[in-house]
Design an enzyme around this catalytic site. Sequence first.
Site, PDB file in Angstrom:
ATOM      1  N   ASP A  13       0.821  -1.224   0.000  1.00 44.77           N
ATOM      2  CA  ASP A  13       0.000   0.000   0.000  1.00 44.77           C
ATOM      3  C   ASP A  13       0.848   1.264   0.000  1.00 44.77           C
ATOM      4  O   ASP A  13       0.422   2.309   0.490  1.00 44.77           O
ATOM      5  CB  ASP A  13      -0.957   0.022   1.205  1.00 44.77           C
ATOM      6  N   GLN A 223       1.741  -6.179  -3.041  1.00 42.04           N
ATOM      7  CA  GLN A 223       2.090  -6.195  -1.606  1.00 42.04           C
ATOM      8  C   GLN A 223       3.419  -5.467  -1.358  1.00 42.04           C
ATOM      9  O   GLN A 223       3.683  -4.473  -1.991  1.00 42.04           O
ATOM     10  CB  GLN A 223       2.113  -7.626  -1.055  1.00 42.04           C
TER      11      GLN A 223
END
Length: 427
Positions: A13, A223
């Site tokens: 993120d 990820q």
Amino acid sequence: MPALVLLGAQWGDEGKGKATDLLGGSVDYVVRYQGGNNAGHTVVVGDQKYALHLLPSGILSPGCTPVIGNGVVVDPSVLFSELNGLNDRGVDTSKLLISGNAHIITPYNVTVDKVTERFLGKRKIGTTGRGIGPTYADKINRVGIRIQDLYDESILTQKVEAALDGKNQLLTKVFNRRAIEVGQVVEELLSYADRLKPYVADTVLVLNQALEQDKVVLFEGGQGTLLDIDHGTYPFVTSSNPTAGGACTGAGVGPTKISRVIGILKAYTTRVGSGPFPTELFDEDGDALRRIGGERGVTTGRDRRCGWFDAVIARYATRVNGLTDFFLTKLDVLTGWEQIPVCVAYEIDGRRVEELPYSQTDFHHAKPVYEYLPGWSEDITKAKSFSDLPKNAQDYVKALEEMSGAPISAIGVGPGRDETIEINSFL
């Protein structure tokens, strides 16, 4: 011309979609090399926001060929839904290529993921429940279903039977669930074959030929480094290798072809799911970072856990990935703080530790050691060059660069495609 790897240097993120999109107009291929629809990228183009889960961010760049590599696990229903959504918004998706060796997330993989996580209770990992882990487990156990299997019904049926032999025992005798019928699964999987077929290719051959022809290939990880199955905060990790080495195995390109490895760093730290997080905040500052940064998972919809920047993690990411550059994102979110803490080391049982602990136990007990850097109050979203930033913002970037061990070549000062400061070109 370069082959580039672009990956998350924290727990995911970090804003990889923005970084990939920035480069997308200059590269010929953008390749997803691991993960599945448990990843999520948000890309803002003009006044349009695109949330991508499985597709490479390069699908938004005209002239760029997006590729889903052999290391990705694919849920066809999710893929079609994402393609439909982009087509409805006028995005051309016809150039997409998908490796025939990529594994399929089957309905029983999703079922096993959900019931297993529920069974773990307080010991749950925090998976997305989308069948990613069980699909990778099937791959390693050699009972996985690959996209190429959809084009041989006999082989497909045999493989589904082999996979369900054990899974149905687990579902019925351990989890008290109904057995899954082979015929239903085969029928559903075969229903995807015709629509998938135009996209299926020998992507290993395509990508290596492209590099031989001096095309620019960008490998995009999902990820982040600390979620890597080997090098992350195990067991609170994903089921694949988002680190740089995963690009080679997940796309079939040798390491000698990689010329640059770019790590994406958020100007603070977040993570989704369970597991240790030394700089996590449980106060008003954490709430403010979450609110101002819009910290909600693109794929999961879950609020992200928020904390201050962790230089120990950044140094670790530099080392295990061989990072050549950083792209620092969301610097604008920190505007307004009088002082900004930065974690420079950990305290573990009274000892100061400046590198990521090897022991899982030590990392669980790590407490952050902070240095405090002066903040800034000026709006930085209109900055076009590093010199446009307030002095304290410049000093913050320089401090993070020194602590992290690799140069910062670009800075995100807002969510928009044009709200980026380029210090050094990646190409």
